[in-house]
Write an enzyme that holds these catalytic residues in place. Structure first.
Site, PDB file in Angstrom:
ATOM      1  CG  ASP A   1     -13.991   1.128   7.744  1.00 11.11           C
ATOM      2  OD1 ASP A   1     -15.242   1.206   7.756  1.00 11.11           O
ATOM      3  OD2 ASP A   1     -13.312   1.314   6.725  1.00 11.11           O
TER       4      ASP A   1
ATOM      5  CE  LYS B   1      -3.676   2.290   2.648  1.00  8.56           C
ATOM      6  NZ  LYS B   1      -4.580   2.175   3.830  1.00  8.56           N
TER       7      LYS B   1
END
Length: 550
Positions: free
Chosen positions: A143, A46
């Site tokens: 989340d 990422k």
């Protein structure tokens, strides 16, 4: 070569010590790449994007990314994707994590339908263990949602700690997370706690069991209206199977103090798992369609990774997926759909124009953008003269293979499905668009598929599947429906034709992936179809075999 720029990193470039193979995903803040370590390990890297102005990373963004790396490194558990390496101080900050070639719960529910209660307990057990690991590290995930849970054969992986926070940090006025699965206190911008993750876990389990969010009319109205419903705790819990009440409903208590702890939840799901001591992984616990979709996804992703390695370094060893033993089980019939793409222009029956609209818009500008998308997809959509044959677009990509018993004539299929498109939007899918939704990277949009039984069909059998060259030398796959499917296909195209774009498109799904979403100008009654997509001979023959060619 070290990546030090704001655009996409090309295959063969390096991010830290990792060689980029392909891009997996992108968003407004960063990109995720499939990459390979010097020792040959496949990882997901990422990166944080630099700003367009000056090509540097804003210090606030760099601090946030460094914090994400630090928090993710604190988590150790079997059911999370572990951090392998990171450098938050690099010109383009990056973090390498374990690569999990598995579909998300969101994808599986959308393509296979809700999960039976017994199987849901197995998935819940892994998710609860993940929360135990996260909370033991002093973190709150913030989340938890279906798209952040991957499901490989050996159990779920809770991923993406991008908005996690240390439990001793108080943050207010920041309703982070996804509305459809956020706890009411989180939607109100109040401090989040481990109990907030438990609510999101319950909302995710509710979605697994019913196919929707527990909030009333979530996905309807404006984002503000949906946020208000979540903040007020406006729940609609109808449709939850009664045998799941004791597991799911306590998690959805509006008062955080009334919610069970993850350790208490482990005791509840553990009793169900203990009743089946011999059951291990997905094949033992999940319906055949779910476990088959997981295996197909793993195989396809592994083949894609191997192909990417060969493109970057033809001499490198690859990690080809071992063949599955025996015949692959078929996906369940009409319960699911897959992602879709844009239509194109062509000549339909009796000269009817067959035009499609993609996520980029309508009118002249939209058509121009759609043309560019079609050229990139290397495909066209057209109905041939008299409506006898429909020609559909196919997204390019590595094909997965289905084993078939060669002695079975005209095998019944459970993995080829068609459904009307309800909505499409540009960009990635978000939870604001109600499921079932699918993102098509090639066509740049997110599509919502109809759930009405009359708007969808499962293709039960195909006849005379073959790969052949057309008059121009291009490779196409020809297939014919059996009589019943031919009639259903004609009826479905007849329903699509009078609808306004994009609702005149039909999503065509093979397994867990999009084949195409052509726009329909009029009913196609011939009972035969062709698929064209700038195939090589090898690709065309592979797809034909996947569809049942002998």
């Amino acid at each position: 070569m070290q990546a030090e720029w704001t655009g996409a990193v090309r295959p063969g470039a390096r991010i830290g010590p990792y060689t980029v193979l392909a891009e997996l995903a992108s968003g407004g803040m960063g990109r995720v790449y499939l990459a390979r370590s010097p020792g040959g390990r496949t990882v997901a890297v990422k990166t944080l994007l630099a700003t367009a102005d000056g090509g540097t990373v804003a210090e606030a963004d760099r601090r946030r990314f460094a914090r994400e790396v630090a928090l993710a490194r604190r988590v150790r558990g079997l059911f999370t994707a572990s951090v392998v390496d990171a450098d938050a101080e690099a010109p383009v900050p990056w973090m390498a994590t374990e690569y999990v070639p598995a579909p998300s719960l969101r994808e599986l529910v959308a393509s296979q339908g809700p999960l039976p209660s017994g199987a849901l307990h197995w998935v819940a057990a892994g998710m609860v263990e993940a929360l135990v690991s996260i909370h033991a590290a002093g973190l709150v995930h913030r989340d938890v949602k279906p798209s952040n849970v991957l499901l490989p054969e050996d159990g779920p992986r809770l991923i993406d700690f991008g908005i996690s926070q240390a439990a001793d940090v108080t943050r207010t006025k920041a309703a982070l997370g996804t509305i459809a699965f956020a706890a009411p206190e989180q939607a109100r911008g109040e401090a989040t706690t481990p109990a907030s993750d438990v609510f999101s876990l319950g909302a995710t389990l509710f979605h697994l069991a019913t196919g929707r969010s527990p909030y009333r009319d979530m996905g309807q109205g404006t984002a503000i209206e949906q946020l208000v419903r979540a903040a007020e705790g406006d729940l609609d819990l109808t449709g939850l199977p009664g045998e799941l009440d004791g597991l799911v409903l306590p998690c959805l208590a509006l008062d955080p103090a009334d919610r069970p702890t993850p350790h208490e939840l482990l005791a509840r799901v553990g009793a169900v798992l203990a009743a089946r001591p011999q059951a291990r992984g997905a094949t033992d616990w999940l319906p055949p369609g779910w476990s088959t979709a997981i295996e197909q996804h793993r195989r396809r992703r592994t083949e894609e990774a191997d192909e990417a390695v060969r493109r970057v370094d033809p001499e490198a060893a690859t990690e080809s997926a071992p063949p599955a033993a025996g015949r692959t089980r078929r996906l369940p019939g009409p319960s699911g759909t897959g992602p879709s793409g844009t239509g194109a222009s062509g000549t339909g029956p009796s000269g009817t124009g067959l035009s499609g609209t993609g996520p980029s818009g309508t009118g002249a500008a939209g058509e121009a953008r759609g043309s560019r998308l079609r050229r990139r997809a290397g495909a066209v959509v057209a109905a041939l003269i008299g409506g006898a044959v429909a020609l559909f677009a196919l997204e390019s990509g590595v094909l997965s293979f289905l084993r078939e018993d060669d002695s079975a004539p005209n095998p019944v299929r459970q993995d080829l499905r068609l459904a009307l498109v309800e909505q499409n939007r540009p960009g990635q899918c978000t939870d604001e668009l109600p499921p079932p939704t699918f993102h098509s990277a090639k066509l740049g949009g997110c599509y919502r598929i109809s759930t009405r039984p009359e708007d969808r069909m499962s293709v039960r059998q195909l006849r005379q599947v073959r790969a052949e060259q057309d008059g121009t030398g291009a490779w196409v796959i020809t297939m014919a429906f059996d009589e019943g499917d031919g009639k259903r296909f004609a009826a479905l195209t007849g329903r699509a034709a009078p609808r306004e774009a994009p609702r005149n498109q039909i999503a065509i799904v093979l397994g867990d992936r999009l084949i195409s979403a052509p726009a329909i100008g009029s009913a196609i009654t011939g009972g035969e179809a062709q698929i064209a997509g700038a195939f090589t001979a090898t690709e065309a023959k592979a797809l034909a075999r996947e569809l049942g060619a002998r």
